[in-house]
Design a protein around this motif. Structure first.
Motif, PDB file in Angstrom:
ATOM      1  N   GLY A 136     -42.307  26.290 -35.942  1.00  0.00           N
ATOM      2  CA  GLY A 136     -42.191  27.481 -36.781  1.00  0.00           C
ATOM      3  C   GLY A 136     -41.130  27.294 -37.838  1.00  0.00           C
ATOM      4  N   LYS A 137     -40.024  26.684 -37.425  1.00  0.00           N
ATOM      5  CA  LYS A 137     -38.939  26.464 -38.385  1.00  0.00           C
ATOM      6  C   LYS A 137     -39.371  25.473 -39.461  1.00  0.00           C
ATOM      7  N   ALA A 138     -40.187  24.466 -39.052  1.00  0.00           N
ATOM      8  CA  ALA A 138     -40.670  23.499 -40.036  1.00  0.00           C
ATOM      9  C   ALA A 138     -41.540  24.206 -41.075  1.00  0.00           C
ATOM     10  N   LEU A 139     -42.388  25.148 -40.611  1.00  0.00           N
ATOM     11  CA  LEU A 139     -43.221  25.912 -41.542  1.00  0.00           C
ATOM     12  C   LEU A 139     -42.345  26.703 -42.509  1.00  0.00           C
ATOM     13  N   ARG A 140     -41.315  27.328 -41.950  1.00  0.00           N
ATOM     14  CA  ARG A 140     -40.433  28.123 -42.804  1.00  0.00           C
ATOM     15  C   ARG A 140     -39.701  27.241 -43.808  1.00  0.00           C
ATOM     16  N   ALA A 141     -39.315  26.047 -43.339  1.00  0.00           N
ATOM     17  CA  ALA A 141     -38.621  25.124 -44.242  1.00  0.00           C
ATOM     18  C   ALA A 141     -39.525  24.734 -45.398  1.00  0.00           C
ATOM     19  N   THR A 142     -40.792  24.413 -45.081  1.00  0.00           N
ATOM     20  CA  THR A 142     -41.736  24.058 -46.136  1.00  0.00           C
ATOM     21  C   THR A 142     -41.901  25.211 -47.109  1.00  0.00           C
ATOM     22  N   ALA A 143     -41.921  26.422 -46.555  1.00  0.00           N
ATOM     23  CA  ALA A 143     -42.106  27.591 -47.402  1.00  0.00           C
ATOM     24  C   ALA A 143     -40.938  27.762 -48.356  1.00  0.00           C
ATOM     25  N   SER A 144     -39.719  27.595 -47.860  1.00  0.00           N
ATOM     26  CA  SER A 144     -38.591  27.907 -48.735  1.00  0.00           C
ATOM     27  C   SER A 144     -38.311  26.761 -49.710  1.00  0.00           C
ATOM     28  N   ASN A 145     -38.568  25.494 -49.311  1.00  0.00           N
ATOM     29  CA  ASN A 145     -38.349  24.398 -50.252  1.00  0.00           C
ATOM     30  C   ASN A 145     -39.137  23.172 -49.813  1.00  0.00           C
ATOM     31  N   ALA A 146     -40.320  22.978 -50.440  1.00  0.00           N
ATOM     32  CA  ALA A 146     -41.221  21.923 -49.990  1.00  0.00           C
ATOM     33  C   ALA A 146     -40.586  20.546 -50.133  1.00  0.00           C
ATOM     34  N   THR A 147     -39.883  20.296 -51.241  1.00  0.00           N
ATOM     35  CA  THR A 147     -39.290  18.980 -51.466  1.00  0.00           C
ATOM     36  C   THR A 147     -38.209  18.709 -50.422  1.00  0.00           C
ATOM     37  N   GLY A 148     -37.375  19.717 -50.200  1.00  0.00           N
ATOM     38  CA  GLY A 148     -36.315  19.579 -49.214  1.00  0.00           C
ATOM     39  C   GLY A 148     -36.879  19.301 -47.839  1.00  0.00           C
ATOM     40  N   ALA A 149     -37.955  20.015 -47.509  1.00  0.00           N
ATOM     41  CA  ALA A 149     -38.560  19.837 -46.195  1.00  0.00           C
ATOM     42  C   ALA A 149     -39.078  18.418 -46.044  1.00  0.00           C
ATOM     43  N   ARG A 150     -39.678  17.904 -47.115  1.00  0.00           N
ATOM     44  CA  ARG A 150     -40.200  16.545 -47.078  1.00  0.00           C
ATOM     45  C   ARG A 150     -39.076  15.530 -46.843  1.00  0.00           C
ATOM     46  N   LEU A 151     -37.915  15.813 -47.467  1.00  0.00           N
ATOM     47  CA  LEU A 151     -36.775  14.899 -47.336  1.00  0.00           C
ATOM     48  C   LEU A 151     -36.287  14.805 -45.900  1.00  0.00           C
ATOM     49  N   VAL A 152     -36.415  15.927 -45.147  1.00  0.00           N
ATOM     50  CA  VAL A 152     -35.975  15.854 -43.761  1.00  0.00           C
ATOM     51  C   VAL A 152     -37.126  15.528 -42.810  1.00  0.00           C
ATOM     52  N   GLY A 153     -38.256  15.079 -43.390  1.00  0.00           N
ATOM     53  CA  GLY A 153     -39.294  14.518 -42.537  1.00  0.00           C
ATOM     54  C   GLY A 153     -40.405  15.468 -42.134  1.00  0.00           C
ATOM     55  N   ILE A 154     -40.610  16.571 -42.871  1.00  0.00           N
ATOM     56  CA  ILE A 154     -41.733  17.449 -42.564  1.00  0.00           C
ATOM     57  C   ILE A 154     -42.843  17.151 -43.557  1.00  0.00           C
ATOM     58  N   ARG A 155     -44.061  16.852 -43.051  1.00  0.00           N
ATOM     59  CA  ARG A 155     -45.175  16.581 -43.967  1.00  0.00           C
ATOM     60  C   ARG A 155     -45.784  17.912 -44.412  1.00  0.00           C
ATOM     61  N   PRO A 156     -45.789  18.185 -45.731  1.00  0.00           N
ATOM     62  CA  PRO A 156     -46.345  19.464 -46.189  1.00  0.00           C
ATOM     63  C   PRO A 156     -47.821  19.626 -45.816  1.00  0.00           C
ATOM     64  N   GLU A 157     -48.579  18.515 -45.795  1.00  0.00           N
ATOM     65  CA  GLU A 157     -50.002  18.617 -45.437  1.00  0.00           C
ATOM     66  C   GLU A 157     -50.139  19.125 -44.010  1.00  0.00           C
ATOM     67  N   ALA A 158     -49.286  18.558 -43.129  1.00  0.00           N
ATOM     68  CA  ALA A 158     -49.363  18.975 -41.731  1.00  0.00           C
ATOM     69  C   ALA A 158     -48.973  20.446 -41.615  1.00  0.00           C
ATOM     70  N   ALA A 159     -47.952  20.837 -42.383  1.00  0.00           N
ATOM     71  CA  ALA A 159     -47.537  22.233 -42.345  1.00  0.00           C
ATOM     72  C   ALA A 159     -48.678  23.134 -42.798  1.00  0.00           C
ATOM     73  N   GLY A 160     -49.382  22.717 -43.877  1.00  0.00           N
ATOM     74  CA  GLY A 160     -50.514  23.492 -44.373  1.00  0.00           C
ATOM     75  C   GLY A 160     -51.585  23.627 -43.307  1.00  0.00           C
ATOM     76  N   GLU A 161     -51.837  22.521 -42.614  1.00  0.00           N
ATOM     77  CA  GLU A 161     -52.875  22.531 -41.592  1.00  0.00           C
ATOM     78  C   GLU A 161     -52.528  23.507 -40.464  1.00  0.00           C
ATOM     79  N   VAL A 162     -51.271  23.472 -40.043  1.00  0.00           N
ATOM     80  CA  VAL A 162     -50.834  24.381 -38.979  1.00  0.00           C
ATOM     81  C   VAL A 162     -50.969  25.828 -39.442  1.00  0.00           C
ATOM     82  N   ALA A 163     -50.555  26.085 -40.706  1.00  0.00           N
ATOM     83  CA  ALA A 163     -50.648  27.456 -41.230  1.00  0.00           C
ATOM     84  C   ALA A 163     -52.096  27.924 -41.243  1.00  0.00           C
ATOM     85  N   PHE A 164     -53.017  27.061 -41.667  1.00  0.00           N
ATOM     86  CA  PHE A 164     -54.433  27.449 -41.701  1.00  0.00           C
ATOM     87  C   PHE A 164     -54.993  27.652 -40.305  1.00  0.00           C
ATOM     88  N   LEU A 165     -54.561  26.801 -39.355  1.00  0.00           N
ATOM     89  CA  LEU A 165     -55.049  26.959 -37.988  1.00  0.00           C
ATOM     90  C   LEU A 165     -54.596  28.307 -37.424  1.00  0.00           C
TER      91      LEU A 165
END
Lengths: 339, 390
Positions: free
Chosen positions: A214-243
């Motif tokens: 959940g926190k990873a999703l929130r991180a992607t939401a607030s700053n996608a580039t920042g989230a990517r830098l700490v190792g969160i894949r935005p595609e995966a986050a998108g997939e989880v959100a859609f699921l």
């Protein structure tokens, strides 16, 4: 209006509000993680309601086609890009669901069995939708994503008309009948809806507040580039959100299908009301979206009582002051950020 | 015997003109809403066209069916195609009022008769201008209101509330019933509206009930009309509920289940063909239609919208037999004569009604076009009536 009617209207308002709240939350979640305004969310609602209705009638639901074809295309794309394991998975899972449905459809599965099956059929549709329509465009401007969402909506409505026909369906309520509390009749199904919505909303709050995913999703939401830098894949986050959105949409559809007659295009109107609530929250705040949804349900219910001919006019006219108000807050925030 | 005579007469007339030149084919153009919001009305009409005879008297008949997607401008395009390319002699349809009103202009300008399957009297009245060429076969709302108010008086009910669609359909029913209510001495106490895609009609039901009406009439078409009935019963409404002809399809029974028990509606007698008393004027023709239709599409599949297509055929068949001496099919003379002969239809018994047209009346139905039906145990059940003479 006497107290009894006011209370019955409040019950109606809360029931509609609960469904709108679930949709509004999923719209906010999808938008904040992927910048997609998920217009087809309404179709997921009506598809799952219609799927449940056809399982109840002992038919094989037409949504299987969508699942099968979608799964096949996703698997094909995976294979092309060399991800054999993904391709096999995308063939195997929809295949298993389809086989299970075809085997079980003719039997009486009981309410729980039918609902599980509906969830298994319809929730993956949301992910397939992301994979095929949105993920390839992940970096496109918001406007392009909006138009694609519109196109998916039209496509799904057309499909729904094709397989379910123009006539409506209704399912049996999970808990039929009413109970009387302090002289007030309460519809049990309404309580089921409000209760389920409350549980789901709490679960979502816990997921976003307490878990890593959940926190990873929130991180992607607030700053996608920042989230990517700490190792969160935005595609995966998108997939989880859609699921998650798919699951919530399905549950909403199954809940509402016993309260009203569902048609192939009913979902759009429900989705639109949810969207209004999401707008009220500036597509950002979950509690505000839920509150807005209950407000819309309330206005709708009382407007129907007093001036039914103008009900939709009143509900949709509400968006104008809301937009002005949002615009005022947002421009103030932007000024602060710029300083 | 009567049936044989009815069939024999056109044959005899046709034989008398066998020497007439050019054995041309009568071309029927059909415009239906097979897709779009009105698709559930178009489908049974299409099914009926498929089982219509391929002969009128001894002339061959061909049917060209086009879909208008429930859209008036598509209906106009379809009508133009039928007139210009297919050179049809008569248009059957379209299925609904907006499309029919649009096609009236094409049919009128091109000089060929059009028999609409839609419900609004405005399609063919007043009979002037292009409407001289258009005909409507569905009984007007006033006939429906007659049966409903008759029953209300029998039950001692004095006040009525409406829960209707918030569109032209609902407006029309509410307006016509309100006008008839005034004459019948029944007071209208509430007029609630809802949309076909609304997810809740609870508030409207409560609002109508708060005025304590003796009876409530649902002015909606198809399955969306079931929702207010369910809400009213859930909220404990005990009075009589009336539906209307637009809800007389099997899907309504499927969606409504046992909630609809005891609900009544005024509807074309074809819906309960087998249950009609033997002396009912349309029993024979209605049973003929139902047997033919359900023989092909299964028991309980009958639909009023299909019966209208059947009657359009019967009326055209009789008129064509009389029109042939004015010109061969395919000529403007034949089309004009055909329209004149449709207008001269007198006491023609169809599946839905007994038709008597005139230069000022292009509907031609009377009280025999409706009967009262009650839903019992998920079935349409005939409510015995005094036999209307006219």
């Amino acid at each position: 209006m006497n107290g009894m009617i006011a209370a019955l209207l409040a019950q109606d308002a809360l029931t509609s509000g609960a469904i709108y709240a679930l949709l509004a939350i999923s719209l906010v979640m999808v938008f904040s993680t992927t910048r997609i305004l998920l217009i087809p969310q309404g179709e997921i609602v009506s598809l799952s309601a219609l799927t449940l209705a056809s399982l109840e009638a002992g038919h094989v639901p037409g949504t299987l086609w969508l699942l099968g074809l979608g799964g096949l295309v996703v698997a094909g794309l995976q294979a092309l890009s060399g991800q054999i394991r993904g391709a096999v998975l995308w063939l195997a899972i929809p295949g298993a669901i389809i086989a299970a449905t075809r085997l079980l459809a003719a039997h009486d599965l009981g309410a729980a069995g039918r609902m599980t099956l509906t969830l298994a059929i319809c929730a993956p549709l949301s992910v397939i939708m992301y994979r095929l329509a949105f993920r390839p465009l992940a970096r496109a401007p918001t406007l392009v994503l909006l138009i694609v969402a519109m196109a998916v909506h039209v496509l799904l409505t057309g499909f729904s008309l094709m397989v379910f026909g123009p006539e409506g369906f209704r399912t049996r309520p999970l808990l039929p009948g009413t109970i009387t509390v302090a002289g007030m009749p309460l519809r049990l199904q309404a309580l089921v809806i409000i209760g389920t919505a409350a549980v789901l909303l709490t679960a979502m709050a816990l997921y976003f507040g307490r878990t890593l995913g959940g926190k990873a999703l929130r991180a992607t939401a607030s700053n996608a580039t920042g989230a990517r830098l700490v190792g969160i894949r935005p595609e995966a986050a998108g997939e989880v959100a859609f699921l998650l959105a798919g699951l919530i949409g399905c549950i909403s559809g199954m809940l509402i299908s016993s309260m009203t007659t569902i048609y192939f295009d009913t979902g759009f109107m429900i989705g639109l009301k949810g969207f209004m609530a999401a707008i009220m929250a500036g597509l950002g705040s979950y509690p505000l979206a839920a509150a807005g949804a209950v407000l819309i349900g309330g206005i709708e219910s009382y407007a129907s009582f007093y001036a039914s001919a103008f009900k939709d006019v009143i509900v949709f006219a509400l968006i104008i002051p809301v937009l002005i108000w949002r615009n005022m807050i947002d421009s103030r925030n932007r000024d602060e950020e710029e300083e | 015997m009567k049936r044989i005579l009815l069939k024999a007469v056109p044959v005899a007339i046709a034989t008398a003109f066998l020497n007439a030149p050019a054995q041309a084919e009568i071309k029927v153009g059909v415009i239906l809403s097979l897709t779009g919001p009105a698709a559930s009305l178009g489908a049974p009409a299409k099914n009926t066209i498929d089982i219509l005879p391929r002969k009128m008297g001894d002339e061959d008949v061909s049917y060209t069916v086009l879909d208008d997607a429930s859209d008036p401008s598509a209906a106009v395009r379809a009508a133009r195609k039928l007139v210009d390319e297919d050179k049809v002699d008569v248009i059957f349809g379209p299925s609904v009022t907006p499309t029919s009103l649009a096609v009236v202009e094409v049919a009128g300008q091109s000089g060929l008769p059009m028999i609409s399957f839609a419900g609004s009297a405005a399609i063919a009245s007043p009979v002037e201008g292009n409407k001289q060429w258009s005909y409507v076969l569905v009984a007007p709302e006033r006939t429906m209101a007659h049966y409903v108010f008759d029953q209300m008086k029998k039950d001692g009910d004095k006040t009525l509330a409406f829960i209707s669609f918030n569109d032209a359909f609902g407006d029309n029913i509410t307006r016509e019933f309100s006008a008839a209510a005034k004459e019948a001495g029944i007071e209208v106490v509430a007029d609630e509206r809802f949309n076909s895609k609304d997810t809740s009609v609870t508030a409207q039901a409560l609002s109508a009930m708060s005025k304590n009406p003796d009876a409530i009439l649902i002015g909606a078409s198809g399955t969306p009309g079931v929702t207010p009935v369910i809400e009213l019963r859930n909220a404990g409404y005990q009075g009589q509920i009336y539906l209307n002809q637009g809800m007389a399809n099997p899907d309504v029974l499927r969606v409504g289940k046992d909630v609809l028990d005891g609900v009544m509606l005024s509807v074309s007698p074809v819906l309960v063909a087998e249950q009609l008393p033997a002396d009912h004027p349309v029993k024979e023709r209605a049973t003929e239609y139902v047997t033919a239709y359900e023989g092909k599409y299964g028991e309980g599949s009958r639909s009023l919208f299909g019966a209208t297509a059947w009657d359009a055929f019967l009326i055209t068949e009789a008129a064509a037999a009389r029109a042939k001496d004015s010109g061969a099919p395919g000529t403007p003379e034949f089309r004009k004569a055909l329209s004149e002969q449709i207008q001269a239809t007198n006491e023609l018994v169809g599946a839905e009604a007994v038709f008597s047209m005139s230069p000022t009346n292009h509907n031609g139905t009377d009280l025999r076009a409706q009967t009262l039906v009650r839903i019992e145990g998920g079935k349409w059940t005939y409510v015995p009536q005094d036999q209307p003479s006219q």
